[in-house]
Write an enzyme that holds these catalytic residues in place. Structure first.
Site, PDB file in Angstrom:
ATOM      1  N   ILE A  36       0.824  -1.215   0.000  1.00  0.00           N
ATOM      2  CA  ILE A  36       0.000   0.000   0.000  1.00  0.00           C
ATOM      3  C   ILE A  36       0.862   1.270   0.000  1.00  0.00           C
ATOM      4  O   ILE A  36       0.408   2.324  -0.435  1.00  0.00           O
ATOM      5  CB  ILE A  36      -0.976  -0.023   1.206  1.00  0.00           C
ATOM      6  CG1 ILE A  36      -2.187   0.845   0.961  1.00  0.00           C
ATOM      7  CG2 ILE A  36      -0.273   0.344   2.501  1.00  0.00           C
ATOM      8  CD1 ILE A  36      -3.329   0.617   1.938  1.00  0.00           C
ATOM      9  N   ASN A  97      11.436  -8.659   7.099  1.00  0.00           N
ATOM     10  CA  ASN A  97      11.697  -8.104   8.423  1.00  0.00           C
ATOM     11  C   ASN A  97      11.090  -9.016   9.476  1.00  0.00           C
ATOM     12  O   ASN A  97       9.984  -9.532   9.290  1.00  0.00           O
ATOM     13  CB  ASN A  97      11.087  -6.704   8.534  1.00  0.00           C
ATOM     14  CG  ASN A  97      11.673  -5.734   7.520  1.00  0.00           C
ATOM     15  OD1 ASN A  97      12.890  -5.689   7.344  1.00  0.00           O
ATOM     16  ND2 ASN A  97      10.821  -4.983   6.846  1.00  0.00           N
ATOM     17  N   GLU A 105       6.459  -4.609  10.942  1.00  0.00           N
ATOM     18  CA  GLU A 105       5.225  -3.889  11.252  1.00  0.00           C
ATOM     19  C   GLU A 105       4.033  -4.838  11.339  1.00  0.00           C
ATOM     20  O   GLU A 105       3.182  -4.707  12.223  1.00  0.00           O
ATOM     21  CB  GLU A 105       4.988  -2.838  10.152  1.00  0.00           C
ATOM     22  CG  GLU A 105       3.730  -2.022  10.290  1.00  0.00           C
ATOM     23  CD  GLU A 105       3.437  -1.174   9.036  1.00  0.00           C
ATOM     24  OE1 GLU A 105       2.266  -0.858   8.823  1.00  0.00           O
ATOM     25  OE2 GLU A 105       4.384  -0.858   8.287  1.00  0.00           O
ATOM     26  N   VAL A 106       3.956  -5.779  10.408  1.00  0.00           N
ATOM     27  CA  VAL A 106       2.800  -6.682  10.347  1.00  0.00           C
ATOM     28  C   VAL A 106       3.255  -8.091  10.741  1.00  0.00           C
ATOM     29  O   VAL A 106       4.104  -8.688  10.059  1.00  0.00           O
ATOM     30  CB  VAL A 106       2.185  -6.693   8.932  1.00  0.00           C
ATOM     31  CG1 VAL A 106       0.973  -7.625   8.896  1.00  0.00           C
ATOM     32  CG2 VAL A 106       1.795  -5.283   8.496  1.00  0.00           C
ATOM     33  N   HIS A 110       5.942 -12.256   5.653  1.00  0.00           N
ATOM     34  CA  HIS A 110       5.845 -11.727   4.291  1.00  0.00           C
ATOM     35  C   HIS A 110       7.219 -11.436   3.737  1.00  0.00           C
ATOM     36  O   HIS A 110       8.146 -11.098   4.456  1.00  0.00           O
ATOM     37  CB  HIS A 110       4.978 -10.466   4.228  1.00  0.00           C
ATOM     38  CG  HIS A 110       5.368  -9.387   5.202  1.00  0.00           C
ATOM     39  ND1 HIS A 110       5.026  -9.443   6.537  1.00  0.00           N
ATOM     40  CD2 HIS A 110       6.070  -8.244   5.045  1.00  0.00           C
ATOM     41  CE1 HIS A 110       5.498  -8.373   7.151  1.00  0.00           C
ATOM     42  NE2 HIS A 110       6.151  -7.628   6.273  1.00  0.00           N
ATOM     43  N   HIS A 112       9.044  -8.977   1.014  1.00  0.00           N
ATOM     44  CA  HIS A 112       8.938  -7.812   0.128  1.00  0.00           C
ATOM     45  C   HIS A 112       9.733  -8.114  -1.141  1.00  0.00           C
ATOM     46  O   HIS A 112      10.885  -8.561  -1.053  1.00  0.00           O
ATOM     47  CB  HIS A 112       9.576  -6.570   0.764  1.00  0.00           C
ATOM     48  CG  HIS A 112       8.923  -6.081   2.020  1.00  0.00           C
ATOM     49  ND1 HIS A 112       8.100  -4.972   2.053  1.00  0.00           N
ATOM     50  CD2 HIS A 112       8.998  -6.533   3.298  1.00  0.00           C
ATOM     51  CE1 HIS A 112       7.709  -4.758   3.304  1.00  0.00           C
ATOM     52  NE2 HIS A 112       8.240  -5.688   4.080  1.00  0.00           N
TER      53      HIS A 112
HETATM   54  P1  5GP Z   1       7.006  -4.864   7.495  1.00  0.00           P
HETATM   55  O1  5GP Z   1       7.539  -3.595   8.097  1.00  0.00           O
HETATM   56  O2  5GP Z   1       6.127  -5.607   8.461  1.00  0.00           O
HETATM   57  O3  5GP Z   1       8.083  -5.709   6.893  1.00  0.00           O
HETATM   58  O4  5GP Z   1       6.146  -4.404   6.251  1.00  0.00           O
HETATM   59  C1  5GP Z   1       4.754  -4.323   6.261  1.00  0.00           C
HETATM   60  C2  5GP Z   1       4.333  -3.737   4.924  1.00  0.00           C
HETATM   61  O5  5GP Z   1       2.931  -3.836   4.824  1.00  0.00           O
HETATM   62  C3  5GP Z   1       4.670  -2.242   4.754  1.00  0.00           C
HETATM   63  O6  5GP Z   1       5.516  -2.080   3.619  1.00  0.00           O
HETATM   64  C4  5GP Z   1       3.321  -1.570   4.578  1.00  0.00           C
HETATM   65  O7  5GP Z   1       3.333  -0.535   3.630  1.00  0.00           O
HETATM   66  C5  5GP Z   1       2.431  -2.731   4.144  1.00  0.00           C
HETATM   67  N1  5GP Z   1       1.041  -2.600   4.543  1.00  0.00           N
HETATM   68  C6  5GP Z   1       0.562  -2.243   5.754  1.00  0.00           C
HETATM   69  N2  5GP Z   1      -0.786  -2.251   5.758  1.00  0.00           N
HETATM   70  C7  5GP Z   1      -1.154  -2.619   4.516  1.00  0.00           C
HETATM   71  C8  5GP Z   1      -2.431  -2.804   3.893  1.00  0.00           C
HETATM   72  O8  5GP Z   1      -3.488  -2.641   4.488  1.00  0.00           O
HETATM   73  N3  5GP Z   1      -2.427  -3.192   2.589  1.00  0.00           N
HETATM   74  C9  5GP Z   1      -1.259  -3.396   1.892  1.00  0.00           C
HETATM   75  N4  5GP Z   1      -1.382  -3.772   0.619  1.00  0.00           N
HETATM   76  N5  5GP Z   1      -0.041  -3.235   2.445  1.00  0.00           N
HETATM   77  C10 5GP Z   1      -0.004  -2.843   3.737  1.00  0.00           C
END
Ligand code: 5GP
Length: 127
Positions: A36, A97, A105-106, A110, A112
């Site tokens: 997003i 991550n 964050e999530v 996942h 990237h």
């Molecule tokens: P992390 O920091 O956990 O590796 O990355 C989480 C990713 O999820 C971030 O790049 C963020 O932009 C993406 N993200 C967070 N919320 C959403 C969402 O509701 N939809 C989509 N498509 N991506 C999201």
């Protein structure tokens, strides 16, 4: 101690169809969709459909079929985006991550996939 999976995380909601996503590819075990907040012209998130918190949880506890499907799907996306070096593409970076130090964050595993421009060095020096 086993990982505690939070069913309310945003990717769990995407998998349940409660939040929309721009799907890039979907298979039996894997979903891939556009980030997003893209940080490059190509920024795709690849997630397993199973309840895994981060990379080491997935690697230790997912089935062979899930692990193979996940990686083949990620590679197919790189090929489809035209960024795979083996196909003459310009290259890409995969990042996963994990936890606090990894600034995850999530809390649903996942990968990237980033590409479409020169990405610079992997990490900025902290010192
Ligand atoms: P992390 O920091 O956990 O590796 O990355 C989480 C990713 O999820 C971030 O790049 C963020 O932009 C993406 N993200 C967070 N919320 C959403 C969402 O509701 N939809 C989509 N498509 N991506 C999201």
């Amino acid at each position: 101690m086993p990982y505690a999976y939070d069913d309310q995380n945003i990717f769990a909601k995407i998998l349940r169809g409660e939040i929309p996503n721009k799907t890039v590819m979907e298979t039996e075990h894997t979903l891939a969709f556009e980030d997003i907040r893209p940080q490059a012209p190509n920024h795709v998130l690849v997630i397993p459909k199973g309840r895994y918190v981060c990379f080491d949880d997935f690697a230790a506890n997912a089935s062979d079929a899930e692990i193979v499907d996940f990686h083949r799907t990620a590679a197919a996306i790189c090929a489809g985006l035209g960024i795979a070096p083996g196909d003459g593409g310009g290259g890409y970076r995969t990042i996963s991550n994990a936890g606090e130090a990894g600034v995850q964050e999530v809390p649903h595993y996942h990968l990237h996939i980033l590409g479409g421009r020169p990405l610079g060095r992997m990490l900025a020096r902290a010192d």
